[in-house]
Design a protein around this motif. Structure first.
Motif, PDB file in Angstrom:
ATOM      1  N   ALA A 150      13.855   4.038   0.308  1.00 37.05           N
ATOM      2  CA  ALA A 150      13.458   4.047   1.719  1.00 37.05           C
ATOM      3  C   ALA A 150      14.423   3.202   2.544  1.00 37.05           C
ATOM      4  O   ALA A 150      14.781   3.578   3.669  1.00 37.05           O
ATOM      5  CB  ALA A 150      12.032   3.534   1.875  1.00 37.05           C
ATOM      6  N   LEU A 151      14.859   2.085   1.998  1.00 37.98           N
ATOM      7  CA  LEU A 151      15.800   1.220   2.706  1.00 37.98           C
ATOM      8  C   LEU A 151      17.137   1.929   2.918  1.00 37.98           C
ATOM      9  O   LEU A 151      17.732   1.837   3.990  1.00 37.98           O
ATOM     10  CB  LEU A 151      15.998  -0.085   1.935  1.00 37.98           C
ATOM     11  CG  LEU A 151      16.867  -1.136   2.585  1.00 37.98           C
ATOM     12  CD1 LEU A 151      16.344  -1.527   3.961  1.00 37.98           C
ATOM     13  CD2 LEU A 151      16.955  -2.362   1.688  1.00 37.98           C
ATOM     14  N   ILE A 152      17.588   2.656   1.911  1.00 37.77           N
ATOM     15  CA  ILE A 152      18.844   3.416   2.042  1.00 37.77           C
ATOM     16  C   ILE A 152      18.706   4.447   3.161  1.00 37.77           C
ATOM     17  O   ILE A 152      19.589   4.578   4.010  1.00 37.77           O
ATOM     18  CB  ILE A 152      19.218   4.085   0.708  1.00 37.77           C
ATOM     19  CG1 ILE A 152      19.659   3.021  -0.300  1.00 37.77           C
ATOM     20  CG2 ILE A 152      20.311   5.127   0.909  1.00 37.77           C
ATOM     21  CD1 ILE A 152      19.792   3.524  -1.724  1.00 37.77           C
ATOM     22  N   PHE A 153      17.577   5.188   3.188  1.00 36.31           N
ATOM     23  CA  PHE A 153      17.374   6.184   4.249  1.00 36.31           C
ATOM     24  C   PHE A 153      17.300   5.518   5.620  1.00 36.31           C
ATOM     25  O   PHE A 153      17.825   6.036   6.598  1.00 36.31           O
ATOM     26  CB  PHE A 153      16.117   7.017   3.996  1.00 36.31           C
ATOM     27  CG  PHE A 153      16.341   8.129   3.021  1.00 36.31           C
ATOM     28  CD1 PHE A 153      17.116   9.216   3.358  1.00 36.31           C
ATOM     29  CD2 PHE A 153      15.771   8.080   1.762  1.00 36.31           C
ATOM     30  CE1 PHE A 153      17.340  10.253   2.468  1.00 36.31           C
ATOM     31  CE2 PHE A 153      15.983   9.105   0.854  1.00 36.31           C
ATOM     32  CZ  PHE A 153      16.776  10.190   1.206  1.00 36.31           C
ATOM     33  N   TYR A 154      16.663   4.358   5.691  1.00 34.43           N
ATOM     34  CA  TYR A 154      16.584   3.629   6.953  1.00 34.43           C
ATOM     35  C   TYR A 154      17.983   3.254   7.443  1.00 34.43           C
ATOM     36  O   TYR A 154      18.304   3.402   8.617  1.00 34.43           O
ATOM     37  CB  TYR A 154      15.724   2.365   6.780  1.00 34.43           C
ATOM     38  CG  TYR A 154      15.750   1.463   7.984  1.00 34.43           C
ATOM     39  CD1 TYR A 154      14.953   1.744   9.093  1.00 34.43           C
ATOM     40  CD2 TYR A 154      16.575   0.355   8.021  1.00 34.43           C
ATOM     41  CE1 TYR A 154      14.986   0.925  10.210  1.00 34.43           C
ATOM     42  CE2 TYR A 154      16.609  -0.465   9.134  1.00 34.43           C
ATOM     43  CZ  TYR A 154      15.819  -0.177  10.224  1.00 34.43           C
ATOM     44  OH  TYR A 154      15.860  -0.970  11.325  1.00 34.43           O
ATOM     45  N   GLU A 155      18.825   2.768   6.531  1.00 34.60           N
ATOM     46  CA  GLU A 155      20.186   2.376   6.905  1.00 34.60           C
ATOM     47  C   GLU A 155      20.999   3.589   7.342  1.00 34.60           C
ATOM     48  O   GLU A 155      21.766   3.510   8.308  1.00 34.60           O
ATOM     49  CB  GLU A 155      20.868   1.660   5.738  1.00 34.60           C
ATOM     50  CG  GLU A 155      20.281   0.285   5.478  1.00 34.60           C
ATOM     51  CD  GLU A 155      20.749  -0.353   4.187  1.00 34.60           C
ATOM     52  OE1 GLU A 155      21.327   0.346   3.321  1.00 34.60           O
ATOM     53  OE2 GLU A 155      20.535  -1.568   4.032  1.00 34.60           O
ATOM     54  N   GLU A 192       0.826  -1.214   0.000  1.00 32.30           N
ATOM     55  CA  GLU A 192       0.000   0.000   0.000  1.00 32.30           C
ATOM     56  C   GLU A 192       0.856   1.259   0.000  1.00 32.30           C
ATOM     57  O   GLU A 192       0.478   2.268  -0.594  1.00 32.30           O
ATOM     58  CB  GLU A 192      -0.927   0.002   1.211  1.00 32.30           C
ATOM     59  CG  GLU A 192      -2.057  -0.997   1.117  1.00 32.30           C
ATOM     60  CD  GLU A 192      -2.922  -1.054   2.378  1.00 32.30           C
ATOM     61  OE1 GLU A 192      -2.885  -0.095   3.174  1.00 32.30           O
ATOM     62  OE2 GLU A 192      -3.618  -2.061   2.556  1.00 32.30           O
ATOM     63  N   ALA A 193       2.017   1.204   0.641  1.00 30.07           N
ATOM     64  CA  ALA A 193       2.915   2.355   0.695  1.00 30.07           C
ATOM     65  C   ALA A 193       3.737   2.508  -0.584  1.00 30.07           C
ATOM     66  O   ALA A 193       4.450   3.492  -0.757  1.00 30.07           O
ATOM     67  CB  ALA A 193       3.848   2.227   1.893  1.00 30.07           C
ATOM     68  N   THR A 244      10.309  -2.186  -4.690  1.00 30.20           N
ATOM     69  CA  THR A 244      10.228  -1.196  -5.759  1.00 30.20           C
ATOM     70  C   THR A 244      11.422  -0.237  -5.657  1.00 30.20           C
ATOM     71  O   THR A 244      12.182  -0.268  -4.681  1.00 30.20           O
ATOM     72  CB  THR A 244       8.931  -0.376  -5.640  1.00 30.20           C
ATOM     73  OG1 THR A 244       8.958   0.345  -4.402  1.00 30.20           O
ATOM     74  CG2 THR A 244       7.702  -1.261  -5.704  1.00 30.20           C
ATOM     75  N   ASP A 245      11.556   0.629  -6.647  1.00 34.73           N
ATOM     76  CA  ASP A 245      12.611   1.644  -6.588  1.00 34.73           C
ATOM     77  C   ASP A 245      12.416   2.540  -5.361  1.00 34.73           C
ATOM     78  O   ASP A 245      13.382   2.907  -4.692  1.00 34.73           O
ATOM     79  CB  ASP A 245      12.632   2.490  -7.863  1.00 34.73           C
ATOM     80  CG  ASP A 245      13.179   1.720  -9.052  1.00 34.73           C
ATOM     81  OD1 ASP A 245      13.881   0.701  -8.842  1.00 34.73           O
ATOM     82  OD2 ASP A 245      12.906   2.123 -10.200  1.00 34.73           O
ATOM     83  N   GLU A 246      11.157   2.889  -5.063  1.00 30.84           N
ATOM     84  CA  GLU A 246      10.876   3.698  -3.871  1.00 30.84           C
ATOM     85  C   GLU A 246      11.239   2.928  -2.610  1.00 30.84           C
ATOM     86  O   GLU A 246      11.733   3.504  -1.645  1.00 30.84           O
ATOM     87  CB  GLU A 246       9.408   4.124  -3.831  1.00 30.84           C
ATOM     88  CG  GLU A 246       9.052   5.182  -4.844  1.00 30.84           C
ATOM     89  CD  GLU A 246       9.843   6.469  -4.683  1.00 30.84           C
ATOM     90  OE1 GLU A 246       9.944   6.972  -3.550  1.00 30.84           O
ATOM     91  OE2 GLU A 246      10.374   6.959  -5.692  1.00 30.84           O
ATOM     92  N   GLY A 247      11.007   1.640  -2.618  1.00 30.61           N
ATOM     93  CA  GLY A 247      11.370   0.799  -1.483  1.00 30.61           C
ATOM     94  C   GLY A 247      12.879   0.764  -1.273  1.00 30.61           C
ATOM     95  O   GLY A 247      13.357   0.794  -0.140  1.00 30.61           O
TER      96      GLY A 247
END
Length: 79
Positions: free
Chosen positions: A46-51, A17-18, A40-43
Protein backbone atom coordinates in the motif's frame (compact mmCIF):
# COMPACT_ATOMS: atom_id res chain seq x y z
CA UNK A 1 4.65 16.28 12.75
CA UNK A 2 2.36 17.43 15.52
CA UNK A 3 -0.30 14.83 16.44
CA UNK A 4 -1.87 14.10 19.78
CA UNK A 5 -1.81 10.64 21.33
CA UNK A 6 -5.55 10.09 20.94
CA UNK A 7 -5.48 10.75 17.18
CA UNK A 8 -2.37 8.63 16.74
CA UNK A 9 -3.98 5.72 18.58
CA UNK A 10 -7.10 5.97 16.42
CA UNK A 11 -5.06 6.06 13.20
CA UNK A 12 -2.93 3.11 14.26
CA UNK A 13 -6.04 1.08 15.15
CA UNK A 14 -7.50 1.83 11.71
CA UNK A 15 -4.28 0.63 10.07
CA UNK A 16 -4.37 -2.54 12.19
CA UNK A 17 -8.02 -3.20 11.23
CA UNK A 18 -7.12 -2.70 7.55
CA UNK A 19 -4.32 -5.27 7.87
CA UNK A 20 -1.63 -2.73 6.99
CA UNK A 21 0.01 -2.76 10.42
CA UNK A 22 0.24 -5.45 13.08
CA UNK A 23 0.17 -4.70 16.80
CA UNK A 24 1.33 -6.59 19.85
CA UNK A 25 1.67 -5.68 23.48
CA UNK A 26 4.21 -6.72 26.08
CA UNK A 27 3.56 -6.52 29.79
CA UNK A 28 6.45 -5.50 32.02
CA UNK A 29 5.67 -6.07 35.67
CA UNK A 30 2.94 -3.82 37.01
CA UNK A 31 3.43 -1.11 34.41
CA UNK A 32 0.97 -0.52 31.59
CA UNK A 33 1.72 -2.81 28.64
CA UNK A 34 3.86 -1.37 25.87
CA UNK A 35 2.35 -1.44 22.40
CA UNK A 36 4.50 -2.25 19.40
CA UNK A 37 3.59 -1.83 15.74
CA UNK A 38 5.07 -3.28 12.56
CA UNK A 39 4.11 -2.68 8.94
CA UNK A 40 2.77 -5.82 7.23
CA UNK A 41 3.57 -7.00 3.71
CA UNK A 42 0.19 -5.58 2.63
CA UNK A 43 1.12 -2.31 4.31
CA UNK A 44 4.39 -2.19 2.36
CA UNK A 45 2.49 -2.73 -0.90
CA UNK A 46 0.00 0.00 0.00
CA UNK A 47 2.87 2.37 0.78
CA UNK A 48 4.44 1.70 -2.62
CA UNK A 49 1.11 2.47 -4.35
CA UNK A 50 0.74 5.63 -2.26
CA UNK A 51 4.22 6.80 -3.31
CA UNK A 52 3.47 6.04 -6.98
CA UNK A 53 0.20 7.95 -6.78
CA UNK A 54 1.96 10.87 -5.10
CA UNK A 55 4.58 10.92 -7.88
CA UNK A 56 1.85 10.94 -10.54
CA UNK A 57 0.17 13.90 -8.85
CA UNK A 58 3.42 15.82 -9.22
CA UNK A 59 3.71 15.16 -12.95
CA UNK A 60 2.88 17.99 -15.28
CA UNK A 61 0.06 17.68 -17.84
CA UNK A 62 2.57 17.38 -20.69
CA UNK A 63 4.32 14.45 -19.00
CA UNK A 64 0.99 12.70 -18.32
CA UNK A 65 -0.05 13.25 -21.93
CA UNK A 66 3.20 11.66 -23.14
CA UNK A 67 2.66 8.64 -20.87
CA UNK A 68 -0.95 8.32 -22.07
CA UNK A 69 0.16 8.40 -25.71
CA UNK A 70 2.78 5.72 -25.11
CA UNK A 71 0.29 3.44 -23.35
CA UNK A 72 -2.62 3.82 -25.77
CA UNK A 73 -0.85 4.32 -29.12
CA UNK A 74 -0.96 0.90 -30.77
CA UNK A 75 1.78 1.89 -33.22
CA UNK A 76 4.22 2.41 -30.34
CA UNK A 77 6.27 -0.69 -29.66
CA UNK A 78 7.77 -0.93 -26.23
CA UNK A 79 10.68 -3.40 -26.04
Amino acid sequence: MNINQSNLSKLLNELVEAGLVEKWEEQEGYKLPKSYYKITDEGKKALIFYEIEDNFKNLKKKQLSMIHNIIYDESTIIP
